[in-house]
Design a protein around this motif. Structure first.
Motif, PDB file in Angstrom:
ATOM      1  N   ASP A 207      -0.850  17.184 -28.701  1.00 48.39           N
ATOM      2  CA  ASP A 207      -0.164  18.010 -29.702  1.00 48.39           C
ATOM      3  C   ASP A 207      -0.737  19.422 -29.718  1.00 48.39           C
ATOM      4  N   VAL A 208       0.142  20.348 -30.060  1.00 47.36           N
ATOM      5  CA  VAL A 208      -0.217  21.752 -30.218  1.00 47.36           C
ATOM      6  C   VAL A 208       0.790  22.399 -31.157  1.00 47.36           C
ATOM      7  N   SER A 209       0.306  23.163 -32.113  1.00 46.32           N
ATOM      8  CA  SER A 209       1.150  23.945 -33.026  1.00 46.32           C
ATOM      9  C   SER A 209       2.265  23.122 -33.661  1.00 46.32           C
ATOM     10  N   GLY A 210       1.936  21.904 -34.071  1.00 51.64           N
ATOM     11  CA  GLY A 210       2.903  21.071 -34.777  1.00 51.64           C
ATOM     12  C   GLY A 210       3.837  20.282 -33.898  1.00 51.64           C
ATOM     13  N   VAL A 211       3.728  20.435 -32.575  1.00 51.95           N
ATOM     14  CA  VAL A 211       4.582  19.693 -31.638  1.00 51.95           C
ATOM     15  C   VAL A 211       3.723  18.697 -30.876  1.00 51.95           C
ATOM     16  N   ALA A 212       4.186  17.466 -30.795  1.00 48.31           N
ATOM     17  CA  ALA A 212       3.473  16.426 -30.045  1.00 48.31           C
ATOM     18  C   ALA A 212       4.350  15.934 -28.903  1.00 48.31           C
ATOM     19  N   ALA A 213       3.724  15.709 -27.761  1.00 49.41           N
ATOM     20  CA  ALA A 213       4.432  15.170 -26.598  1.00 49.41           C
ATOM     21  C   ALA A 213       3.664  13.977 -26.067  1.00 49.41           C
ATOM     22  N   SER A 214       4.393  12.935 -25.704  1.00 44.99           N
ATOM     23  CA  SER A 214       3.757  11.765 -25.106  1.00 44.99           C
ATOM     24  C   SER A 214       4.490  11.401 -23.818  1.00 44.99           C
ATOM     25  N   PHE A 215       3.719  10.895 -22.868  1.00 38.91           N
ATOM     26  CA  PHE A 215       4.276  10.505 -21.571  1.00 38.91           C
ATOM     27  C   PHE A 215       3.325   9.500 -20.934  1.00 38.91           C
ATOM     28  N   GLU A 216       3.786   8.866 -19.893  1.00 38.42           N
ATOM     29  CA  GLU A 216       2.940   7.924 -19.174  1.00 38.42           C
ATOM     30  C   GLU A 216       2.255   8.644 -18.030  1.00 38.42           C
ATOM     31  N   ALA A 217       0.920   8.714 -18.083  1.00 39.75           N
ATOM     32  CA  ALA A 217       0.137   9.316 -17.000  1.00 39.75           C
ATOM     33  C   ALA A 217      -0.122   8.245 -15.954  1.00 39.75           C
ATOM     34  N   LYS A 218       0.319   8.485 -14.762  1.00 41.55           N
ATOM     35  CA  LYS A 218       0.162   7.498 -13.693  1.00 41.55           C
ATOM     36  C   LYS A 218      -1.317   7.242 -13.409  1.00 41.55           C
ATOM     37  N   ALA A 219      -1.606   6.108 -12.805  1.00 40.84           N
ATOM     38  CA  ALA A 219      -2.981   5.780 -12.424  1.00 40.84           C
ATOM     39  C   ALA A 219      -3.514   6.844 -11.479  1.00 40.84           C
ATOM     40  N   LYS A 220      -4.762   7.240 -11.686  1.00 40.50           N
ATOM     41  CA  LYS A 220      -5.414   8.241 -10.823  1.00 40.50           C
ATOM     42  C   LYS A 220      -4.496   9.442 -10.615  1.00 40.50           C
ATOM     43  N   SER A 221      -4.189  10.125 -11.698  1.00 45.04           N
ATOM     44  CA  SER A 221      -3.250  11.251 -11.596  1.00 45.04           C
ATOM     45  C   SER A 221      -3.780  12.482 -12.308  1.00 45.04           C
ATOM     46  N   ILE A 222      -3.473  13.642 -11.728  1.00 43.90           N
ATOM     47  CA  ILE A 222      -3.674  14.941 -12.364  1.00 43.90           C
ATOM     48  C   ILE A 222      -2.339  15.356 -12.958  1.00 43.90           C
ATOM     49  N   ASN A 223      -2.360  15.842 -14.199  1.00 43.66           N
ATOM     50  CA  ASN A 223      -1.115  16.178 -14.894  1.00 43.66           C
ATOM     51  C   ASN A 223      -1.204  17.552 -15.546  1.00 43.66           C
ATOM     52  N   SER A 224      -0.165  18.337 -15.390  1.00 47.90           N
ATOM     53  CA  SER A 224      -0.023  19.601 -16.117  1.00 47.90           C
ATOM     54  C   SER A 224       1.074  19.418 -17.178  1.00 47.90           C
ATOM     55  N   VAL A 225       0.700  19.622 -18.432  1.00 51.15           N
ATOM     56  CA  VAL A 225       1.643  19.526 -19.553  1.00 51.15           C
ATOM     57  C   VAL A 225       1.858  20.941 -20.064  1.00 51.15           C
TER      58      VAL A 225
END
Length: 481
Positions: free
Chosen positions: A456-474
């Motif tokens: 979450d940031v500034s009142g907005v929340a996001a959820s997703f499935e992070a794959k096994a052994k993964s780098i993620n940019s949100v």
């Protein structure tokens, strides 16, 4: 009829709001098998923040400004990439420097030979040429500068800084580019150092006589000016690579008192007298003891010339204390750990740990080591190391390693002028405010299975499935209405 209109309006409000929220968040994911994959909108759930997220980003708490992210130019990188046909060569440069690729904004180059040069050399090979009459950059005009200019064609505002691995050999007390002879961990040295010429103590390997100190300051000034004349301006220099290491390739150790004296009495005044705006940074520091840096920065008369401090390898251990004690100083990670040519996910994991450590300790810039190497990965001194890109010369192929995508996740988005942001505690994420106002969370899932992650940031929340052994940019597009 009125009921149908009311139903349509309700559906529009519900689904229209969800669509608007979904447009505010993007997620890009990388695993070793599937790099740089954009998640579909339906895979990201966006809602109002409830205070229950796994990771919180504090958009109102900026820490350090970002100066740049990139890698290093070396002779063996150019020989590798120049073996490719023009189209494949351009592909590699676009991958590293274009807005669609890694978007690198700052890079490093050696002054004279590094361990990834083709051989020993300097820009003043005539012994006791104290006035630098025979100074030249002819070799660089054929190897390093063409490499750099290919990058500048793609990224015209690329910031460049430079450091020597060794002064000209005649300026050193052992009259040799290296500091030790023989094998290092079983790697053949090939340096033909005479017996008894090793410098294995903490002594300064430079000849600390005035005529040598003056000549070396002039050497740096002439290098900066010569590169500018070639259309390659240098933003900064650091006077010595790995200031506390005595390997069997080009190197020069300096006691902190001697380095302070050289910068304050010779190098700084030389740059002032010559009207150079190239910054002088202290580095590269590979000493874990903070007292090395303290000894230099506490000498105010000399430290006034130092604009920042660069750390690499063991220097990372000194950074947490130094950044607290010298809060007004800028900091850089100057060389990503080079590995043993694994070029796999374990290399990515090691680099990720260093990225988190350095940005959490107020560094404003971060450098990879060799951006491009051939399939052997070997230095002229026998050490095979990692690279972001491997050029298979026989197959004429360009191979992108896992670390390439790790750095793309970072530098594709984080450009000069961005800010590191404070976020909730944890060792597997970093957050930034980008130059266009978007917010980036870069996070790693080290687990062997996928897991649900909420941010979450500034009142907005996001959820997703992070794959096994993964780098993620949100990426939170907070300006989307």
């Amino acid at each position: 009829m009125k009921k149908n209109v009311l139903l349509i309006n309700i559906l529009f409000l519900v689904f229209g709001t969800q669509l608007s929220q979904a447009q505010k968040v993007e997620v890009v994911s990388t695993t070793s098998e599937n790099p740089w994959v954009s998640l579909k909108k339906k895979e990201i759930v966006v809602a109002e923040a409830s205070g229950q997220s796994d990771i919180s980003i504090y958009a109102d708490q900026r820490v350090q400004v970002i100066d740049g992210i990139g890698g290093s130019f070396n002779e063996l990188g150019w020989t590798a990439v120049s073996s490719l046909p023009a189209e494949k060569r351009q592909e590699a440069f676009d991958a590293l420097f274009s807005e669609e690729g890694c978007n690198f904004s700052m890079c490093r180059l050696p002054i004279g030979s590094s361990d990834y040069a083709l051989s020993y050399y300097s820009h003043a090979e005539v012994p006791e040429d104290f006035v630098m009459r025979d100074f030249n950059i002819v070799r660089d005009q054929y190897i390093l500068i063409p490499y750099i200019k290919e990058a500048l064609k793609v990224r015209k505002d690329l910031k460049l800084w430079a450091s020597p691995w060794s002064p000209p050999a005649w300026m050193k007390v052992n009259n040799h580019y290296s500091l030790r002879r023989g094998d290092v961990e079983g790697r053949p040295s090939g340096n033909r150092m005479p017996e008894g010429a090793e410098i294995m103590s903490n002594a300064t390997a430079f000849k600390m006589q005035e005529r040598y100190l003056k000549a070396y300051a002039l050497y740096f000034s002439k290098f900066v000016q010569a590169y500018k004349e070639e259309g390659v301006p240098l933003w900064a220099i650091m006077p010595q690579n790995e200031i506390k290491w005595a390997p069997n390739w080009p190197a020069c150790t300096w006691r902190p008192e001697d380095m302070s004296y050289f910068i304050g009495e010779y190098l700084g005044p030389q740059f002032e007298n010559d009207g150079l705006d190239t910054e002088i940074w202290l580095g590269t520091i590979n000493n874990s003891d903070p007292n090395y840096v303290r000894t230099i920065l506490n000498k105010e008369k000399y430290a006034k010339y130092i604009k920042g401090v660069g750390f690499q390898w063991s220097g990372s251990k000194a950074l947490p204390k130094i950044k607290e004690e010298y809060a007004g100083m800028k900091y850089m990670q100057t060389e990503n750990m080079c590995g043993e040519q694994e070029n796999d996910w374990t290399s990515l994991e090691a680099s990720w740990k260093m990225i988190v450590h350095y940005f959490k300790n107020k560094t404003g810039s971060y450098m990879y080591w060799n951006m491009i190497l051939d399939e052997t990965g070997k230095s002229a001194w026998g050490w095979p190391q990692n690279s972001m890109i491997v050029v298979d010369r026989e197959k004429q192929e360009v191979i992108y390693n896992d670390e390439f995508y790790l750095f793309k996740h970072l530098s594709h988005y984080v450009q000069p002028g961005a800010h590191y942001l404070k976020s909730s505690e944890g060792d597997n994420h970093v957050a930034f405010e980008l130059t266009d106002g978007r917010i980036l969370l870069m996070m790693y899932n080290p687990e062997e299975s996928a897991k649900k992650v909420s941010v979450d940031v500034s009142g907005v929340a996001a959820s997703f499935e992070a794959k096994a052994k993964s780098i993620n940019s949100v990426i939170f597009n907070m300006n989307v209405n």
